[in-house]
Design a protein around this motif. Structure first.
Motif, PDB file in Angstrom:
ATOM      1  N   GLU A 100      47.218  89.175  14.239  1.00  0.00           N
ATOM      2  CA  GLU A 100      46.981  88.833  12.981  1.00  0.00           C
ATOM      3  C   GLU A 100      47.738  88.054  11.883  1.00  0.00           C
ATOM      4  O   GLU A 100      47.107  86.499  11.504  1.00  0.00           O
ATOM      5  CB  GLU A 100      46.227  89.890  11.617  1.00  0.00           C
ATOM      6  CG  GLU A 100      44.538  90.813  11.898  1.00  0.00           C
ATOM      7  CD  GLU A 100      44.983  91.879  10.556  1.00  0.00           C
ATOM      8  OE1 GLU A 100      45.626  91.931  10.436  1.00  0.00           O
ATOM      9  OE2 GLU A 100      43.112  92.227  11.132  1.00  0.00           O
ATOM     10  N   ARG A 156      35.407  79.095  17.059  1.00  0.00           N
ATOM     11  CA  ARG A 156      35.568  80.582  16.190  1.00  0.00           C
ATOM     12  C   ARG A 156      35.908  80.176  17.761  1.00  0.00           C
ATOM     13  O   ARG A 156      35.693  79.718  19.196  1.00  0.00           O
ATOM     14  CB  ARG A 156      34.713  81.441  16.248  1.00  0.00           C
ATOM     15  CG  ARG A 156      34.323  82.713  16.441  1.00  0.00           C
ATOM     16  CD  ARG A 156      33.089  82.959  16.708  1.00  0.00           C
ATOM     17  NE  ARG A 156      33.408  84.942  16.928  1.00  0.00           N
ATOM     18  CZ  ARG A 156      32.205  85.018  16.917  1.00  0.00           C
ATOM     19  NH1 ARG A 156      31.063  85.070  16.884  1.00  0.00           N
ATOM     20  NH2 ARG A 156      31.960  87.294  17.657  1.00  0.00           N
ATOM     21  N   ARG A 171      38.803  87.662  11.350  1.00  0.00           N
ATOM     22  CA  ARG A 171      38.508  89.638  11.118  1.00  0.00           C
ATOM     23  C   ARG A 171      39.201  90.161  12.538  1.00  0.00           C
ATOM     24  O   ARG A 171      39.338  89.608  13.592  1.00  0.00           O
ATOM     25  CB  ARG A 171      37.316  89.067  11.411  1.00  0.00           C
ATOM     26  CG  ARG A 171      36.281  89.119  10.145  1.00  0.00           C
ATOM     27  CD  ARG A 171      35.139  89.049  10.404  1.00  0.00           C
ATOM     28  NE  ARG A 171      34.048  88.901   9.282  1.00  0.00           N
ATOM     29  CZ  ARG A 171      33.762  89.321   8.346  1.00  0.00           C
ATOM     30  NH1 ARG A 171      34.253  90.309   8.020  1.00  0.00           N
ATOM     31  NH2 ARG A 171      33.431  88.457   7.118  1.00  0.00           N
ATOM     32  N   SER A 172      39.125  91.906  12.908  1.00  0.00           N
ATOM     33  CA  SER A 172      39.981  92.597  13.257  1.00  0.00           C
ATOM     34  C   SER A 172      39.266  93.481  13.107  1.00  0.00           C
ATOM     35  O   SER A 172      38.749  94.347  12.290  1.00  0.00           O
ATOM     36  CB  SER A 172      41.790  92.551  12.991  1.00  0.00           C
ATOM     37  OG  SER A 172      42.115  93.745  12.154  1.00  0.00           O
ATOM     38  N   GLN A 173      39.116  94.280  14.955  1.00  0.00           N
ATOM     39  CA  GLN A 173      39.088  95.889  15.189  1.00  0.00           C
ATOM     40  C   GLN A 173      38.978  96.477  16.038  1.00  0.00           C
ATOM     41  O   GLN A 173      40.037  95.678  16.866  1.00  0.00           O
ATOM     42  CB  GLN A 173      37.036  95.418  15.888  1.00  0.00           C
ATOM     43  CG  GLN A 173      36.134  95.411  14.980  1.00  0.00           C
ATOM     44  CD  GLN A 173      34.491  95.404  15.892  1.00  0.00           C
ATOM     45  OE1 GLN A 173      34.696  95.231  17.220  1.00  0.00           O
ATOM     46  NE2 GLN A 173      33.473  95.168  14.782  1.00  0.00           N
ATOM     47  N   LEU A 188      39.183  82.460   8.384  1.00  0.00           N
ATOM     48  CA  LEU A 188      38.998  83.381   8.309  1.00  0.00           C
ATOM     49  C   LEU A 188      39.154  84.582   9.528  1.00  0.00           C
ATOM     50  O   LEU A 188      38.955  84.153  11.108  1.00  0.00           O
ATOM     51  CB  LEU A 188      37.561  84.549   8.277  1.00  0.00           C
ATOM     52  CG  LEU A 188      37.249  85.223   7.670  1.00  0.00           C
ATOM     53  CD1 LEU A 188      37.920  86.471   6.826  1.00  0.00           C
ATOM     54  CD2 LEU A 188      36.195  86.176   8.023  1.00  0.00           C
ATOM     55  N   ASN A 243      38.394  88.574  16.272  1.00  0.00           N
ATOM     56  CA  ASN A 243      37.558  87.053  15.894  1.00  0.00           C
ATOM     57  C   ASN A 243      37.872  86.387  14.885  1.00  0.00           C
ATOM     58  O   ASN A 243      38.531  86.163  13.866  1.00  0.00           O
ATOM     59  CB  ASN A 243      36.065  87.641  15.305  1.00  0.00           C
ATOM     60  CG  ASN A 243      35.192  87.779  15.919  1.00  0.00           C
ATOM     61  OD1 ASN A 243      35.186  87.672  17.122  1.00  0.00           O
ATOM     62  ND2 ASN A 243      34.827  89.373  15.667  1.00  0.00           N
ATOM     63  N   THR A 290      38.711  98.800  10.747  1.00  0.00           N
ATOM     64  CA  THR A 290      38.003  97.747  10.954  1.00  0.00           C
ATOM     65  C   THR A 290      39.005  96.716   9.521  1.00  0.00           C
ATOM     66  O   THR A 290      38.934  97.313   8.314  1.00  0.00           O
ATOM     67  CB  THR A 290      36.404  97.035  10.649  1.00  0.00           C
ATOM     68  OG1 THR A 290      35.657  98.519  11.404  1.00  0.00           O
ATOM     69  CG2 THR A 290      35.799  96.317  10.573  1.00  0.00           C
ATOM     70  N   ASP A 291      39.062  95.621  10.094  1.00  0.00           N
ATOM     71  CA  ASP A 291      40.046  95.374   8.828  1.00  0.00           C
ATOM     72  C   ASP A 291      39.560  93.391   9.209  1.00  0.00           C
ATOM     73  O   ASP A 291      39.243  93.061   9.850  1.00  0.00           O
ATOM     74  CB  ASP A 291      41.182  95.451   9.112  1.00  0.00           C
ATOM     75  CG  ASP A 291      42.378  95.011   7.931  1.00  0.00           C
ATOM     76  OD1 ASP A 291      41.300  94.853   7.078  1.00  0.00           O
ATOM     77  OD2 ASP A 291      43.356  94.441   8.376  1.00  0.00           O
ATOM     78  N   ALA A 292      39.519  93.137   8.109  1.00  0.00           N
ATOM     79  CA  ALA A 292      39.666  91.432   8.006  1.00  0.00           C
ATOM     80  C   ALA A 292      40.327  90.691   6.894  1.00  0.00           C
ATOM     81  O   ALA A 292      40.889  91.082   6.035  1.00  0.00           O
ATOM     82  CB  ALA A 292      38.042  91.141   7.590  1.00  0.00           C
TER      83      ALA A 292
END
Length: 279
Positions: free
Chosen positions: A69, A45, A82-84, A80, A93, A274-276
């Motif tokens: 992204e 990670r 993940r974003s904020q 994967l 992440n 927040t999005d993934a």
């Protein structure tokens, strides 16, 4: 069974001596064993953090989060993303598939993300997550009535000073939606009545926020310049803040005018997206 017990009783001193020798050998072996609070474990990670406190959330989402992204999803081995996104903050992440070399994945991702042109003043930090990266303890401040932004004063003025007072603690950081935002909804009719534009109100507010020179302090064989910044207690006090935006006299000097006379002042939480994304 009786023969076995008789044997133990007859050789009791030898057995006790052998037991003592084993205990002593175990104690000496224990002193030589390596100790580690954080075991050597590889986490596939990587965390990417872009910080620019002056940009709104929509700009960060379009100009920084989305391009990062897209590049991260195109990296081989990525499982994967993940974003904020917040005001002036973008956090990603990036999780890799098991079996990927963490160090190689970290270096390749760092080189790939460097292709994004960041705004002036923005800083990007790429960190490989490992047990030894951050020696920290994490606590959650939760409430059933208040959101995270409303609890920021409690954290900043009560919890954070108490944690910093603990011996050995050198830094305390917060992760949340940030401080509440004050929204000023200007009334177009009032602006037209006083022949004002929204930009004039913004510029006047910036000049009124200080800091202002308050004097010089001599202490501890040093000279300190004291500057003060006025800070309203709540929205009611902010609405009564007087600004030179009223009707102008013959000399062109504007009369004081309360900010609340130009619109509505209210408090709201800062926006957070927040999005993934899965490649």
């Amino acid at each position: 069974m009786k023969r076995y017990l008789d044997f133990l009783w007859e050789n009791r001193f030898s057995i006790i001596l052998a037991t003592l020798f084993l205990l002593a050998a175990g104690w000496f072996a224990l002193q030589g064993l390596p100790e580690s609070v954080f075991p050597n474990v590889d986490f596939p990670r990587v965390t990417v953090l872009v910080n620019d406190g002056s940009l709104p959330v929509k700009f960060m989402e379009v100009e920084i989060t989305r391009p990062l992204e897209a590049l991260a999803k195109g990296q081989p081995g990525v499982r994967l993303v993940r974003s904020q996104t917040g005001n002036g903050l973008t956090k990603l992440n990036v999780y890799f598939n098991p079996g990927v070399n963490p160090q190689t994945a970290y270096l390749m991702l760092q080189a790939r993300l460097s292709q994004v042109r960041l705004p002036v003043g923005a800083q990007m930090r790429v960190t490989r997550m490992a047990p030894y990266t951050y020696p920290f303890a994490e606590y959650a401040l939760v409430s059933n009535q208040e959101d995270s932004s409303a609890m920021m004063p409690t954290f900043a003025f009560q919890v954070r000073p108490a944690l910093l007072a603990i011996p050995g603690v050198y830094q305390v950081q917060s992760t949340g939606r940030g401080w509440p935002q004050v929204h000023i909804d200007l009334n177009p009719v009032r602006l037209a009545q006083y022949h004002l534009t929204a930009q004039q109100v913004i510029d006047t507010l910036r000049r009124a926020q200080g800091p202002f020179f308050s004097g010089v302090l001599h202490a501890y064989h040093q000279q300190f310049i004291v500057a003060t910044t006025p800070r309203p207690v709540d929205t009611a006090h902010l609405a009564t803040l007087t600004l030179p935006l009223g009707p102008a006299n013959a000399e062109g000097i504007r009369a004081p005018l309360a900010l609340g006379a130009l619109g509505r002042v209210q408090v709201g939480p800062p926006p957070l997206l927040t999005d993934a994304a899965v490649p």
